[in-house]
Scaffold this active site. Structure first.
Site, PDB file in Angstrom:
ATOM      1  N   CYS A 156      67.689 105.674   0.705  1.00  0.00           N
ATOM      2  CA  CYS A 156      67.729 106.879  -0.132  1.00  0.00           C
ATOM      3  C   CYS A 156      69.165 107.130  -0.599  1.00  0.00           C
ATOM      4  O   CYS A 156      70.110 106.571  -0.060  1.00  0.00           O
ATOM      5  CB  CYS A 156      67.244 108.095   0.651  1.00  0.00           C
ATOM      6  SG  CYS A 156      65.523 107.996   1.175  1.00  0.00           S
TER       7      CYS A 156
ATOM      8  N   HIS B 141      68.646 114.696  -1.787  1.00  0.00           N
ATOM      9  CA  HIS B 141      68.291 113.497  -1.029  1.00  0.00           C
ATOM     10  C   HIS B 141      66.976 113.010  -1.614  1.00  0.00           C
ATOM     11  O   HIS B 141      65.943 113.631  -1.412  1.00  0.00           O
ATOM     12  CB  HIS B 141      68.142 113.854   0.453  1.00  0.00           C
ATOM     13  CG  HIS B 141      67.773 112.689   1.327  1.00  0.00           C
ATOM     14  ND1 HIS B 141      68.110 112.655   2.658  1.00  0.00           N
ATOM     15  CD2 HIS B 141      67.087 111.553   1.093  1.00  0.00           C
ATOM     16  CE1 HIS B 141      67.643 111.531   3.187  1.00  0.00           C
ATOM     17  NE2 HIS B 141      67.016 110.851   2.243  1.00  0.00           N
TER      18      HIS B 141
ATOM     19  N   THR C 137      74.782 118.361   4.774  1.00  0.00           N
ATOM     20  CA  THR C 137      74.697 117.036   5.370  1.00  0.00           C
ATOM     21  C   THR C 137      73.297 116.449   5.266  1.00  0.00           C
ATOM     22  O   THR C 137      72.311 117.186   5.185  1.00  0.00           O
ATOM     23  CB  THR C 137      75.144 117.090   6.857  1.00  0.00           C
ATOM     24  OG1 THR C 137      75.090 115.772   7.415  1.00  0.00           O
ATOM     25  CG2 THR C 137      74.242 117.999   7.677  1.00  0.00           C
TER      26      THR C 137
END
Length: 199
Positions: free
Chosen positions: A46, A63, A40
């Protein structure tokens, strides 16, 4: 078994999904092949690419903050930049026995939370970059949810490919805007050819 990416992730039980989750910070990635474990992250402008080997259930997400790559004189490779973020995630899956021919991707984020008055926002550039990258690498894009004006919390289950996306309320999106604006300033103010530790 999961792969910790330089201290940029942490494992915990998440009551929202009733399962163990591995939280990934900006500029990092994580890969797992554990059943019913989610990877997660929290996204504003982003982007996260969720990639898995569909046969083996090995996968994870990255990420990244900025599209493209670090073109500083030092040539430092950083997962804050899209090219390196994609390479390290794919390579980590390959190291665990995945094959690129069996990979599929789902892409999330790229919201308009920083440069809200611009037409060509960081979020738009991030989302377009990752889609172009996947096309050039021959990795199928199975789903995407990008753009808009709300931050997202993404939960990706590599073993099944399932993704849950929670859109955050406006108050939390404003908090994300302040955080990302500060991070963007740090990147811009970093000395040319020098590193900057953002997280």
């Amino acid at each position: 078994m999961s792969s910790r990416a330089g201290g940029g992730s942490a494992s915990y039980f998440d009551p929202k999904i009733g399962a163990r989750a591995i939280s990934v910070l900006p500029g990092h990635h994580d890969v797992t092949q554990e059943t019913d474990v989610a990877v997660t992250t929290l996204l504003g402008s982003c982007v996260a690419a969720c990639i898995r080997d569909v046969d083996k259930g090995i996968g994870g997400l990255n990420h990244f903050l900025l599209p493209g790559e670090d073109r500083s004189e030092a040539g430092a490779r950083s997962a804050r930049y899209g090219v390196h973020a994609m390479e390290v995630l794919i390579n980590d899956i390959l190291k665990r026995g995945g094959q690129k021919s069996r990979m599929e991707a789902k892409v999330f984020g790229g919201a308009n939370v920083i440069d809200v008055s611009a037409k060509d926002t960081v979020g738009i550039r991030n989302a377009q970059f990752v889609k172009d990258y996947l096309r050039s690498e021959g990795i199928r894009l199975a789903a995407s949810d990008t753009g808009g004006d709300r931050a997202r919390r993404v939960y990706f289950f590599p073993s099944s490919g399932r993704v849950s996306v929670l859109r955050l309320p406006a108050s939390e999106t404003r908090t994300m805007r302040r955080t990302e604006t500060q991070l963007e300033r740090k990147v811009q103010q970093a000395p040319r050819g020098g590193g900057v530790e953002l997280f």
